[in-house]
Structures are given as C-alpha cells and as structure tokens.
Design a protein around this motif. Structure first.
Motif, PDB file in Angstrom:
ATOM      1  N   ARG A  47       0.838  -1.204   0.000  1.00  0.00           N
ATOM      2  CA  ARG A  47       0.000   0.000   0.000  1.00  0.00           C
ATOM      3  C   ARG A  47       0.870   1.251   0.000  1.00  0.00           C
ATOM      4  NH1 ARG A  47      -4.464  -2.499   3.050  1.00  0.00           N
ATOM      5  NH2 ARG A  47      -6.192  -2.500   1.584  1.00  0.00           N
ATOM      6  N   PHE A  48       2.035   1.136   0.647  1.00  0.00           N
ATOM      7  CA  PHE A  48       2.942   2.283   0.732  1.00  0.00           C
ATOM      8  C   PHE A  48       4.272   1.893   0.105  1.00  0.00           C
ATOM      9  CE2 PHE A  48      -0.113   2.699   4.143  1.00  0.00           C
ATOM     10  CZ  PHE A  48      -0.534   4.009   3.990  1.00  0.00           C
ATOM     11  N   ASP A 104       7.067   6.511  -0.478  1.00  0.00           N
ATOM     12  CA  ASP A 104       6.076   7.058   0.451  1.00  0.00           C
ATOM     13  C   ASP A 104       6.618   7.143   1.874  1.00  0.00           C
ATOM     14  OD1 ASP A 104       4.291   7.120  -1.614  1.00  0.00           O
ATOM     15  OD2 ASP A 104       3.282   5.254  -1.079  1.00  0.00           O
ATOM     16  N   ALA A 157      -0.559   3.223   8.877  1.00  0.00           N
ATOM     17  CA  ALA A 157       0.522   3.279   7.892  1.00  0.00           C
ATOM     18  C   ALA A 157       1.800   2.640   8.420  1.00  0.00           C
ATOM     19  CB  ALA A 157       0.784   4.733   7.492  1.00  0.00           C
ATOM     20  N   GLU A 214       1.301  -1.050   8.424  1.00  0.00           N
ATOM     21  CA  GLU A 214       1.399  -1.576   7.061  1.00  0.00           C
ATOM     22  C   GLU A 214       2.852  -1.697   6.624  1.00  0.00           C
ATOM     23  OE1 GLU A 214      -0.574  -2.648   4.457  1.00  0.00           O
ATOM     24  OE2 GLU A 214      -2.147  -2.860   5.956  1.00  0.00           O
ATOM     25  N   ARG A 254       4.408  -4.525   8.222  1.00  0.00           N
ATOM     26  CA  ARG A 254       3.952  -5.767   7.591  1.00  0.00           C
ATOM     27  C   ARG A 254       4.693  -6.020   6.280  1.00  0.00           C
ATOM     28  NH1 ARG A 254      -2.549  -5.087   8.329  1.00  0.00           N
ATOM     29  NH2 ARG A 254      -2.737  -5.917  10.437  1.00  0.00           N
TER      30      ARG A 254
END
Lengths: 310, 400
Positions: free
Chosen positions: A218-219, A223, A245, A248, A251
């Motif tokens: 996702r990032f 980012d 965030a 994530e 992860r």
C-alpha cells in the motif's frame, strides 16, 4: 503439492490443473488432502474413486486409503468374489489398518498407477498427475511410504511395487514437488524444513516455490519518508492514520523478510499469489491465481517444468 | 457484557487448560502466553506443547524444549527488563517416539518382551505413524504431569495437535487403543501350539484362505512381524485403558477448562463452532474463545479526519495520490475490524455468551513473537480489555 495445513494447497492445485488442461495437457488431479474441495472450487460434481473427466482434459479423482487399498487388492486378487471374502473379513480389515503406512502406500501406488497408465494405442492416459498431498507430516509419511515399505517390508509383492514407486518419485525427469507457504514466520520455518525433508529424505526434485496471500504494497519505498514525517509529528487527530501506515510498513518489511527466508532454501521459480478478497474461491479467484502463475512463470519455461512432471 | 477479568477468573479456576483449534491460528504461542499469565498470577504452571516449535523455545528464552521439563528462569525475564513472574513457568515438548519408549519402559511388565518390542522393526513406524498416537501420548504425558507428587503443578496448559474436524484429540486415544486391542487381535494372539512351540494362530500351518490371500498382497512376513509386535504389547493394554480412563476423568472435571483458539475469519470460526459442538456433546463446557490476530480498529479511540490527513500529506510534500491510498488503507483496516467484531458477536450469540465463557478478539501484534518480550506483549493483549460486546468501540461520527 506440499505445504503446511491451511496455506491454500487445494486451491493452487486446482488452479494448476485447470491451467495445464487449458494448455491441452491431459491432467489428473488426485485429492488426498481435502476431498471434494477441488470439485467445489472448479464448480463440478464431487469426484468419485475413479478418475472422471469433469472439464475438458481435466480428470478429478478422490483418493482415500480404503478406496486405494480396494483397487490394489482387486488388481492383485483378480476376482471381485475373492476380494469380498477376504476384505469383508473383520480380521483382515483390522490387519490392514494396523500395518503402518499401508494406507499412504496404496494411495501412492494409485498415483503411480495412473501416472504410468496407457491408453489402448499405447499413449499415456494422462500427461500430468497432480497430487494435492496431505499436510506436512502426513505428506512426508505419504511420499516416504514407498521407500519405507521398500526398506522395512520383507520380500513380497509390496516390496517390489514399492521399489518401482520410489524410482518414479526420485526421478527428476518424471516427478517433482511444488512447495507452498505463507509469508509468516511459522509457515516459512515449516516450509524450509519440509523442503529439506522432501529433497533429502524423499529425494524428490524441487519444482515451484509458491507463496500465497502476498499482500499488495500500500505504501511504496518513496512514500515512507512522508509517512514517517507525519508519524513523527504525533498529531493526536491523525493517530488512526499514522498507526495504520506504520503497521502496514512493518507488515511489508516482515513479509519481505519471510519471502527472503523462503527463497534462501527453496529453488525453482517463485510464484507469488495475491491475497484473495474472499475465502470462497470460485472461477474469478481461480483466474486471479492463474494470472499470477502465468506471470511468475514468464512465457513458458516454468510450465515446461510442470510439463516434465508426467 | 463480561468484565475483562472474566478470562483471568476462568484461568484461576483451571487446573488443566486445554487449547484446541485448527492449525495456523497461533495456538502454540497462545498456550505459552496463557501459561505465562498464570505464572504471573503466582501459580506453578507448565505448558506442554505438541509442535516441534524451536521458535517457542526461543520465545521462552530456552535453548530448546524437549521431552524433559525446562523451567524459564527469572534471569531470562530480567535480561529483557521484564519483571519475573511470582509463580514458576516451565515448558515441555511432546516427542511421540521418546514418549512411547518411556511408556513401554515404565509400564511393560515383562523385561524380555519389552526388549524385543523396542527392537521390533515395525515398532518405530507403529509408534510414530499409528493414527492417534500423538494424541494418545499427549494424554499419557498429561496423566504423568497431573499425578506427579514431586514439585506438584497448579496448572497444566496443554497445546493440542492441530485438528480441522471436531476434537480428534478426544477420540483419537480410544481409536488408537481399539486398533491395538480388539477381538481380532485377541483371536489372532490366542496362544496356539504348533509343533511343540507356542505361536500365534496366524502362522498355523492350516492358516485360512483369507490370511493366505492377504499374504499375497502384503507378503506373509509382514503379517508375521505385525503379529509379533502385537503380542509383545500384551500385558500393557490394561494399563493403557486405565490411564486413558483416568485422563477422561481429568478432562471431564470442572477444574479442566477448554479454550478454543481461532481467528476472526469465516473458516476458523466454523472450525471453532465444530469444536464447541463436539465438546458440548460430551458435556464439556468451553471456557473461552480466543480470536487471534484481530485487526485493531484505527477509529477505536479517535474519529476519522480525512481532510486533515489530506492537508498534512500535501504540506510535507506528499502527493494527492498518496493521500488517497492512505485513506483507503485506513478505511479498509476499519472495515476489517468492524467485520471481525461482527463475527465475534455472531459467535458469542451462537455459543450463548456468559461471564464464564468469554469470546475475545486478540489484536494482531505489530511484531513476530521471538522472545519473552513478544510473548509478554501477547499475554497483555489476550488478558487486556476487550471492547464491550455488540457495541461499536467509539460512537464516532459516520463518514459520509
């Protein structure tokens, strides 16, 4: 198809079988692990004990120790009447159950039989036999069954058959194992042990390394500085956002580390499967998996590896 | 609505705590964390694990865990800046082969048969491959630990083998015993004299057509070895049966608590319910349901502020696209958490929630558990407060 319980072997086996059959191979999918699971995924009628063509070029067959034993016995004893006299006998039923690994052994025998089976014109009945094997420990018992019987059982018809089965398993031109895992600590540790055991103990050739449920990033790396900058501000109203965030990103890092540990020991092409939006796998999800399989395998070289597994 | 302490009360009440559940939901680690809480509460506790989990050994600060009990030292806690427990925590791993050997060594009445049994070629495979062998040995170990008088235990936490269907753990031992000792074996092993030596019926010169046909499949030598193995087990069956019965008594005792470990996803919950049904059928209540690796709800304590995030992302040089992805990530985390709470509530409704039967979501930890600190974090997470049932965590405003 090897892997720890719950990593998604049945779904991948079904996708693999479907893909190979679409490419014109005559494929037999043997279900040991989860009876009727492949039928559910492929949306066809549950498989019987004998191979049945459920889709074009795709045969499905359920394998149970009892069913396989019955077939083996009929093959040896030749007559159904004799089979009934012998096998309806309680003592015999009992003895068969207590011979260690006999169940696994006869199932392996059935897989071997179908792999070698010929049509009337002498051509192989199947080009590819896929076994959705039981979970880790049982899978090793299952695959080592042939060697175990060949080595521990005294001379007899079983020993002879076992030796031929072991030859097939150990032949890199004819057989290989695909190993599946999840990008988590325990599943990867177990996969590493399983890989070593399958290669060194079972002496089987390694095929694909499959990693299931690989979450999309996702990032991105770009980012991260921005996420970290906002997290450092520790604005209370933004806590829900910075916490998610940062989690994530952790992860991602953990996932990459687990993938790395998986790749350290496994050989062969890596297939990363996406996290599926639902647990209820149907045709759409199968297409997603097949897409990932095709992508990972590049144009064809890896499917050629699959092709070698007759 | 159960107070958070209900889980601890359930723990305090228990003398034996059995963790059951499907594989891959963190059962082994949960068992260890639960045992740690009991030790923190001042009890002498052992966690008996089935998995050859080297990682659990590391998590407990032990060099390895084997068939011998190992105590987690106070120094192991202190090294990581953790307060040592008031009680004592130890761990043991079930090694099926070694356990079989121990049981045979300890209980076999005849030295000669014992020696031949341990040397039988089929014994090794039988002891490790026989279905239910692992579960049976877990019971033998449980019996050992529950009845031990030296350094008596306040609590035994038992991590069971993963099972996907019902509670194999309860059925497996009796199935295994039935496989070793039944009418067929008794008939087979009834002493029978041929040509002056006592032998089994199997080798009688006139052995039946049935046995001869079977011999064509397996080779007669295999049958002979098997019969010999079974005969060497003679004299142990009564003990097997008695201890299995004693363990059943322990497991049905009100001081034994079964905890179902699952994850807040459809299929593990389905498995959890099948465990619940199976235990209920035996009249055994479930002490707690733990749904591991739950998604923490980002909006549990703070309401959404999408516009503020957008503004701040742009202010520190981020793009509109990043802000959008970020909002999506947080929204899907919130939705996952909401869905998981609903699943928990549905499960609680099905099993009839009460103070004595907590159904708890255990939030996913940000790190893998590889040392005592990680285990301590999991312990705190399990026994920490849980949002009240059937209510959203915070009556936050709804996103338009």
């Amino acid at each position: 198809m090897l892997g720890k319980g719950g990593v998604g072997r049945s779904v991948f086996s079904a996708a693999l079988a479907l893909r190979a059959s679409q490419r014109g191979k005559r494929v037999l999918l043997l279900e040991v692990n989860a009876p009727d699971e492949a039928a559910r995924i492929l949306q066809v009628a549950p498989a019987p004990d004998d191979p049945r063509e459920v889709l074009n070029n795709l045969w499905l067959c359920r394998m149970t120790p009892t069913g396989a034993m019955r077939e083996y016995a009929l093959l040896v004893l030749k007559f159904k009447a004799i089979y009934h006299i012998v096998f309806e006998n309680r003592l015999v039923k009992y003895l068969l159950r207590s011979i260690p690994s006999l169940g696994e052994f006869t199932m392996l025998g059935k897989a071997w039989y179908h792999a070698e089976e010929r049509r009337s014109d002498g051509s192989p009945r199947f080009d590819l036999v896929i076994i959705d094997a039981p979970a880790t420990g049982h899978a090793l018992t299952f695959l080592s069954g042939a060697r175990a019987v060949a080595d521990t059982v005294p001379v007899g018809p079983m020993k002879a058959a076992a030796e031929r089965m072991a030859e097939l398993i150990e032949d890199p031109r004819r057989a290989c194992f695909h190993l599946m895992s999840l990008p988590e600590e325990m599943p990867v540790s177990e996969a590493r042990d399983l890989f070593a055991a399958a290669r060194d103990r079972v002496r089987m050739h390694a095929g694909l390394a499959v990693m299931n449920r690989v979450r999309a990033r996702r990032f991105s790396v770009q980012d991260e500085p921005i996420v970290r900058a906002l997290a450092a501000e520790a604005e209370p109203a933004l806590l829900p956002y910075t916490e998610v965030a940062v989690r994530e990103m952790k992860r991602h890092a953990a996932r990459d580390a687990h993938l790395g540990r998986f790749r350290e020991v496994t050989m062969g092409p890596l297939v990363c499967l996406p996290e599926l939006p639902t647990e209820d796998v149907g045709p759409e999800e199968l297409e997603l998996i097949i897409g990932a399989l095709d992508e990972a395998c590049g144009v064809r070289p890896e499917l050629e590896t699959l092709d070698a597994t007759a | 609505m159960p107070p958070p302490e209900s889980l601890s009360l359930e723990l305090d009440r228990a003398k034996v705590l059995v963790c059951v559940g499907a594989g891959g939901v963190g059962k082994t680690t949960t068992s260890a964390a639960v045992a740690m809480e009991a030790a923190r509460r001042g009890r002498r506790v052992i966690v008996l694990t089935i998995d050859p989990a080297r990682r659990l050994a590391a998590a407990l600060g032990l060099p390895e865990i084997g068939n011998q009990e190992r105590v987690v030292s106070n120094e192991s806690f202190e090294r990581l800046g953790l307060e040592p427990p008031r009680g004592v925590l130890s761990a043991m791993m079930l090694d099926v082969k070694t356990s079989w050997d121990e049981v045979v060594m300890k209980y076999h009445p005849e030295p000669e048969a014992k020696r031949r049994l341990l040397e039988n070629r089929l014994y090794f495979t039988l002891s490790t491959a026989l279905a239910g062998s692992q579960e049976y040995m877990a019971m033998e170990k449980l019996y050992d630990l529950a009845t031990r008088t030296e350094d008596p235990l306040d609590l035994i936490v038992l991590d069971t083998p993963p099972a996907s269907q019902a509670v194999d753990f309860l059925d497996a031992p009796s199935k295994m015993l039935a496989a070793l000792d039944n009418d067929a074996t008794r008939w087979l092993l009834e002493p029978y004299t041929t040509a002056g030596r006592v032998t089994s019926r199997l080798f009688d010169a006139g052995s039946s057509f049935v046995i001869r046909s079977l011999g064509r499949l397996t080779g007669t030598a295999t049958l002979e070895e098997l019969a010999e193995l079974l005969s060497q087990f003679q004299g142990m069956y009564e003990g097997f049966r008695q201890r299995a019965k004693a363990v059943r008594v322990i497991l049905s005792d009100p001081s034994t608590s079964f905890w179902v470990v699952a994850a807040p996803h459809p299929s593990p919950i389905e498995t959890a319910l099948s465990f619940y049904d199976r235990l209920s059928a035996d009249g055994i209540p479930v002490g707690a349901f733990l749904l591991n690796r739950a998604e923490p709800d980002p909006f549990e304590h703070t309401p959404p502020a999408p516009e503020l995030l957008r503004a701040r992302v742009l202010a520190v040089g981020g793009s509109e696209a990043l802000a959008e992805r970020w909002l999506q990530a947080v929204q899907s985390s919130h939705m996952a958490a909401t869905l998981e709470r609903e699943r928990r509530d549905q499960l609680a409704a099905k099993v009839g929630i009460s103070e004595a039967r907590p159904v708890r979501l255990v939030p996913e930890l940000p790190v893998d558990i590889h040392d005592l600190a990680g285990l301590e974090a999991l312990r705190a997470s399990i026994f920490g407060a849980d949002p009240p049932f059937g209510e959203p965590p915070v009556p936050a405003f709804r996103e338009s």
